[in-house]
Design a protein around this motif. Structure first.
Motif, PDB file in Angstrom:
ATOM      1  N   GLY A 179      -4.921  10.124  -4.003  1.00 32.05           N
ATOM      2  CA  GLY A 179      -5.461   9.257  -5.052  1.00 32.05           C
ATOM      3  C   GLY A 179      -4.852   7.879  -5.039  1.00 32.05           C
ATOM      4  O   GLY A 179      -5.526   6.896  -5.338  1.00 32.05           O
ATOM      5  N   ILE A 180      -3.557   7.787  -4.719  1.00 31.50           N
ATOM      6  CA  ILE A 180      -2.915   6.471  -4.764  1.00 31.50           C
ATOM      7  C   ILE A 180      -3.285   5.643  -3.530  1.00 31.50           C
ATOM      8  O   ILE A 180      -3.645   4.477  -3.645  1.00 31.50           O
ATOM      9  N   PHE A 181      -3.182   6.272  -2.332  1.00 29.37           N
ATOM     10  CA  PHE A 181      -3.308   5.457  -1.125  1.00 29.37           C
ATOM     11  C   PHE A 181      -4.666   5.563  -0.436  1.00 29.37           C
ATOM     12  O   PHE A 181      -5.274   4.561  -0.094  1.00 29.37           O
ATOM     13  N   VAL A 182      -5.159   6.799  -0.236  1.00 31.89           N
ATOM     14  CA  VAL A 182      -6.345   6.956   0.606  1.00 31.89           C
ATOM     15  C   VAL A 182      -7.627   6.678  -0.179  1.00 31.89           C
ATOM     16  O   VAL A 182      -8.448   5.856   0.201  1.00 31.89           O
ATOM     17  N   ASN A 183      -7.784   7.380  -1.315  1.00 32.87           N
ATOM     18  CA  ASN A 183      -8.977   7.144  -2.121  1.00 32.87           C
ATOM     19  C   ASN A 183      -8.659   6.193  -3.262  1.00 32.87           C
ATOM     20  O   ASN A 183      -9.058   6.416  -4.392  1.00 32.87           O
ATOM     21  N   ASN A 184      -7.925   5.141  -2.953  1.00 38.11           N
ATOM     22  CA  ASN A 184      -7.545   4.183  -3.997  1.00 38.11           C
ATOM     23  C   ASN A 184      -8.777   3.745  -4.785  1.00 38.11           C
ATOM     24  O   ASN A 184      -9.817   3.416  -4.213  1.00 38.11           O
ATOM     25  N   LEU A 185      -8.650   3.760  -6.110  1.00 42.39           N
ATOM     26  CA  LEU A 185      -9.811   3.463  -6.959  1.00 42.39           C
ATOM     27  C   LEU A 185     -10.439   2.130  -6.603  1.00 42.39           C
ATOM     28  O   LEU A 185     -11.655   2.014  -6.504  1.00 42.39           O
ATOM     29  N   VAL A 186      -9.631   1.110  -6.425  1.00 43.06           N
ATOM     30  CA  VAL A 186     -10.182  -0.224  -6.173  1.00 43.06           C
ATOM     31  C   VAL A 186     -10.663  -0.348  -4.729  1.00 43.06           C
ATOM     32  O   VAL A 186     -11.798  -0.744  -4.474  1.00 43.06           O
ATOM     33  N   PHE A 187      -9.809   0.023  -3.784  1.00 42.39           N
ATOM     34  CA  PHE A 187     -10.079  -0.308  -2.394  1.00 42.39           C
ATOM     35  C   PHE A 187     -11.053   0.645  -1.709  1.00 42.39           C
ATOM     36  O   PHE A 187     -11.680   0.285  -0.723  1.00 42.39           O
ATOM     37  N   ALA A 188     -11.153   1.894  -2.187  1.00 40.52           N
ATOM     38  CA  ALA A 188     -12.041   2.830  -1.495  1.00 40.52           C
ATOM     39  C   ALA A 188     -13.178   3.314  -2.370  1.00 40.52           C
ATOM     40  O   ALA A 188     -14.245   3.637  -1.880  1.00 40.52           O
ATOM     41  N   ARG A 189     -12.958   3.361  -3.696  1.00 45.28           N
ATOM     42  CA  ARG A 189     -13.989   3.954  -4.540  1.00 45.28           C
ATOM     43  C   ARG A 189     -14.727   2.931  -5.377  1.00 45.28           C
ATOM     44  O   ARG A 189     -15.652   3.262  -6.110  1.00 45.28           O
ATOM     45  N   PHE A 190     -14.320   1.687  -5.343  1.00 47.90           N
ATOM     46  CA  PHE A 190     -14.972   0.613  -6.106  1.00 47.90           C
ATOM     47  C   PHE A 190     -15.030   0.921  -7.598  1.00 47.90           C
ATOM     48  O   PHE A 190     -16.059   0.748  -8.222  1.00 47.90           O
ATOM     49  N   LEU A 246      -9.765  -7.716   2.541  1.00 47.45           N
ATOM     50  CA  LEU A 246      -8.724  -7.647   3.577  1.00 47.45           C
ATOM     51  C   LEU A 246      -7.668  -6.616   3.198  1.00 47.45           C
ATOM     52  O   LEU A 246      -7.171  -5.860   4.035  1.00 47.45           O
ATOM     53  N   MET A 247      -7.333  -6.569   1.894  1.00 48.45           N
ATOM     54  CA  MET A 247      -6.337  -5.609   1.444  1.00 48.45           C
ATOM     55  C   MET A 247      -6.861  -4.184   1.626  1.00 48.45           C
ATOM     56  O   MET A 247      -6.110  -3.286   1.995  1.00 48.45           O
ATOM     57  N   SER A 248      -8.169  -4.009   1.349  1.00 51.15           N
ATOM     58  CA  SER A 248      -8.755  -2.684   1.493  1.00 51.15           C
ATOM     59  C   SER A 248      -8.736  -2.257   2.951  1.00 51.15           C
ATOM     60  O   SER A 248      -8.519  -1.089   3.286  1.00 51.15           O
ATOM     61  N   LEU A 249      -8.891  -3.246   3.849  1.00 53.02           N
ATOM     62  CA  LEU A 249      -8.799  -2.974   5.281  1.00 53.02           C
ATOM     63  C   LEU A 249      -7.389  -2.473   5.625  1.00 53.02           C
ATOM     64  O   LEU A 249      -7.220  -1.514   6.378  1.00 53.02           O
ATOM     65  N   ALA A 250      -6.393  -3.123   5.014  1.00 57.88           N
ATOM     66  CA  ALA A 250      -5.011  -2.715   5.268  1.00 57.88           C
ATOM     67  C   ALA A 250      -4.772  -1.297   4.776  1.00 57.88           C
ATOM     68  O   ALA A 250      -4.092  -0.503   5.429  1.00 57.88           O
ATOM     69  N   PHE A 251      -5.359  -0.950   3.628  1.00 56.42           N
ATOM     70  CA  PHE A 251      -5.155   0.389   3.067  1.00 56.42           C
ATOM     71  C   PHE A 251      -5.808   1.467   3.920  1.00 56.42           C
ATOM     72  O   PHE A 251      -5.498   2.639   3.756  1.00 56.42           O
ATOM     73  N   PHE A 252      -6.742   1.059   4.781  1.00 58.53           N
ATOM     74  CA  PHE A 252      -7.359   2.043   5.670  1.00 58.53           C
ATOM     75  C   PHE A 252      -6.313   2.706   6.553  1.00 58.53           C
ATOM     76  O   PHE A 252      -6.508   3.832   7.000  1.00 58.53           O
ATOM     77  N   GLY A 253      -5.217   1.985   6.803  1.00 49.49           N
ATOM     78  CA  GLY A 253      -4.161   2.545   7.630  1.00 49.49           C
ATOM     79  C   GLY A 253      -3.621   3.853   7.090  1.00 49.49           C
ATOM     80  O   GLY A 253      -3.208   4.731   7.844  1.00 49.49           O
ATOM     81  N   PHE A 254      -3.650   3.989   5.741  1.00 46.31           N
ATOM     82  CA  PHE A 254      -3.093   5.202   5.145  1.00 46.31           C
ATOM     83  C   PHE A 254      -3.918   6.435   5.471  1.00 46.31           C
ATOM     84  O   PHE A 254      -3.430   7.550   5.385  1.00 46.31           O
ATOM     85  N   GLN A 255      -5.203   6.218   5.811  1.00 47.21           N
ATOM     86  CA  GLN A 255      -6.060   7.368   6.067  1.00 47.21           C
ATOM     87  C   GLN A 255      -5.531   8.220   7.226  1.00 47.21           C
ATOM     88  O   GLN A 255      -5.494   9.448   7.127  1.00 47.21           O
ATOM     89  N   GLY A 256      -5.118   7.556   8.298  1.00 46.67           N
ATOM     90  CA  GLY A 256      -4.595   8.278   9.441  1.00 46.67           C
ATOM     91  C   GLY A 256      -3.344   9.041   9.062  1.00 46.67           C
ATOM     92  O   GLY A 256      -3.181  10.226   9.392  1.00 46.67           O
ATOM     93  N   MET A 257      -2.453   8.387   8.293  1.00 45.93           N
ATOM     94  CA  MET A 257      -1.224   9.010   7.848  1.00 45.93           C
ATOM     95  C   MET A 257      -1.517  10.265   7.033  1.00 45.93           C
ATOM     96  O   MET A 257      -0.939  11.325   7.241  1.00 45.93           O
ATOM     97  N   PHE A 258      -2.495  10.127   6.122  1.00 46.74           N
ATOM     98  CA  PHE A 258      -2.855  11.249   5.249  1.00 46.74           C
ATOM     99  C   PHE A 258      -3.365  12.418   6.070  1.00 46.74           C
ATOM    100  O   PHE A 258      -3.023  13.569   5.818  1.00 46.74           O
ATOM    101  N   LYS A 259      -4.173  12.120   7.085  1.00 42.31           N
ATOM    102  CA  LYS A 259      -4.761  13.184   7.902  1.00 42.31           C
ATOM    103  C   LYS A 259      -3.684  13.966   8.635  1.00 42.31           C
ATOM    104  O   LYS A 259      -3.704  15.197   8.662  1.00 42.31           O
TER     105      LYS A 259
END
Lengths: 196, 211
Positions: free
Chosen positions: A10-21, A178-191
């Motif tokens: 919830g905090i990093f991968v599906n961040n409300l602002v950056f991934a879920r709008f 751009l920030m949301s692009l940076a947060f995409f990095g967490f997806q790999g970590m989460f997986k």
């Protein structure tokens, strides 16, 4: 383990602002100064956690047993609006200091789509009570992280020569992108951590 | 009659909810992965906005001003529930794509803003016109953003099952980031910047013509 996964997710991968709008209006609105962002974050964390718990109870103790599922939207938004009013009144009585600090942000939260969004998402994912509360906390923490980080960026922009047509909303949106692009990095970590 | 047309065009151009007032950002960014999604989202918003504007305008004399916001919310939530159930029943695929953004129309700031700023102060006909105008403005905005993102992100635009640029597309490598969340922010940001530039230009031209 599921709690940790919900929290980190919830905090990093599906961040409300950056991934879920979700919660973009207040995100753009209060991210002009770090102290405002922090104040709003406190209010959101509080309301979102309580709202997640209360809407779960409403859904599973009232709407489901009586077959009133179609009243979900109406009842949730009323519960949240009433909750915000209630929290505001209690806070005014018991801790005037905190009320002074959060006062102006509390009414804004009723129209924050993130609160209703997280509540509905918890129901749609069939979360248990504790999972719903954790999801609420995680969503709120993710939103706070986003808004406080972004406020820091925007404070720098105040003294940066930005082309006139791009000032304000356009830069705010592109920066968020751009920030949301940076947060995409967490997806790999989460997986690698949770999905095997 | 003239004021009705004015009210409608006002909502589309001068007070376009997304491009000029920058309201209702969440759905405008979330559902615009394709032009067609934007169309259905826009239709849902037009329905809710027009109906809630009409009802709020009808009962504007009865609601005490202190509790007007909860009253508005109940009216809006009723129509949102109607849209939610109808979409769920008749177009399950689109309902799955639009996801929670259908129930979230209830907290869409456009609808609340029009109820508070317009419908609660104007006659029924004007309120309906305003609902249609603002709704159309929103719909056009999300279709434009959706079309740009779909074109750059997939290399083609698909409307009602047919690809506009032929089955093979235009033959360039699509940038997948455009249909991911970052693409949404960047597209809308760039569009707003472009519109600001155009507006500044036309204002400068007008000043030169009539000093």
């Amino acid at each position: 383990m599921t709690f940790v996964a919900i929290l980190i997710g919830g905090i990093f991968v599906n961040n409300l602002v950056f991934a879920r709008f979700l919660g973009l209006c207040p995100f753009v609105g209060v991210s002009k100064r770090v102290d405002m962002a922090a104040g709003m974050s406190m209010a959101v964390i509080f309301v979102m956690t309580v709202a997640s718990a209360v809407t779960w109870v409403v859904q599973n103790a009232v709407l489901e047993p009586f077959g009133l599922g179609y009243l979900q939207t109406v009842s949730f938004i009323l519960v949240i609006a009433a909750l915000v009013q209630f929290v505001e009144m209690v806070m005014q009585k018991t801790s005037p200091g905190l009320y002074q600090a959060l006062g102006i942000y509390l009414p804004l939260i009723t129209t924050n789509c993130a609160v209703l969004g997280v509540a509905i998402l918890s129901i749609r994912n069939n979360y248990s009570f504790v999972e719903s509360v954790v999801n609420g906390i995680a969503g709120a923490l993710g939103w706070s992280l986003a808004v406080i980080l972004f406020a820091g960026v925007r404070e720098r922009w105040e003294i940066t020569p930005i082309p006139k047509p791009l000032q304000g909303f356009p830069t705010a949106l592109i920066g968020t992108g751009l920030m949301s692009l940076a947060f995409f990095g967490f997806q790999g970590m989460f997986k690698t951590l949770f999905v095997r | 009659m003239k004021s009705l047309v004015n009210t409608i065009s006002n909502g589309i151009v001068r007070e376009n909810p997304v491009f000029r007032l920058v309201l209702g950002l969440c759905p405008a960014l979330a559902v615009t992965t394709a032009a067609e999604n934007g169309f259905w989202m826009g239709l849902a918003v037009i329905f809710v906005l027009t109906c809630s504007n009409v009802i709020i305008s009808l009962i504007r004399g009865v609601i005490p001003s202190k509790i007007r916001i909860p009253c508005f919310i109940v009216v809006i939530a009723t129509f949102v529930t109607i849209v939610d159930l109808v979409m769920h029943a008749y177009m399950p695929e689109m309902y799955a794509i639009l996801g929670i953004f259908i129930p979230l129309i209830v907290v869409n700031c456009i609808i609340m803003a029009r109820a508070e700023a317009f419908a609660s102060k104007n006659s029924v006909l004007l309120a309906a016109a305003d609902g249609i105008g603002s709704g159309l403005g929103f719909m056009i905005a999300v279709i434009v953003v959706g079309a740009i993102r779909e074109f750059l992100g997939t290399g083609n635009i698909v409307l009602a099952g047919t690809a506009l640029f032929g089955p093979t597309g235009l033959g360039f490598d699509p940038a997948i980031v455009m249909i991911l969340p970052p693409g949404a922010f960047i597209t809308l940001g760039a569009l707003l910047g472009l519109l600001n530039t155009l507006q500044a230009r036309s204002a400068a031209r007008q000043r030169r013509v009539c000093p």
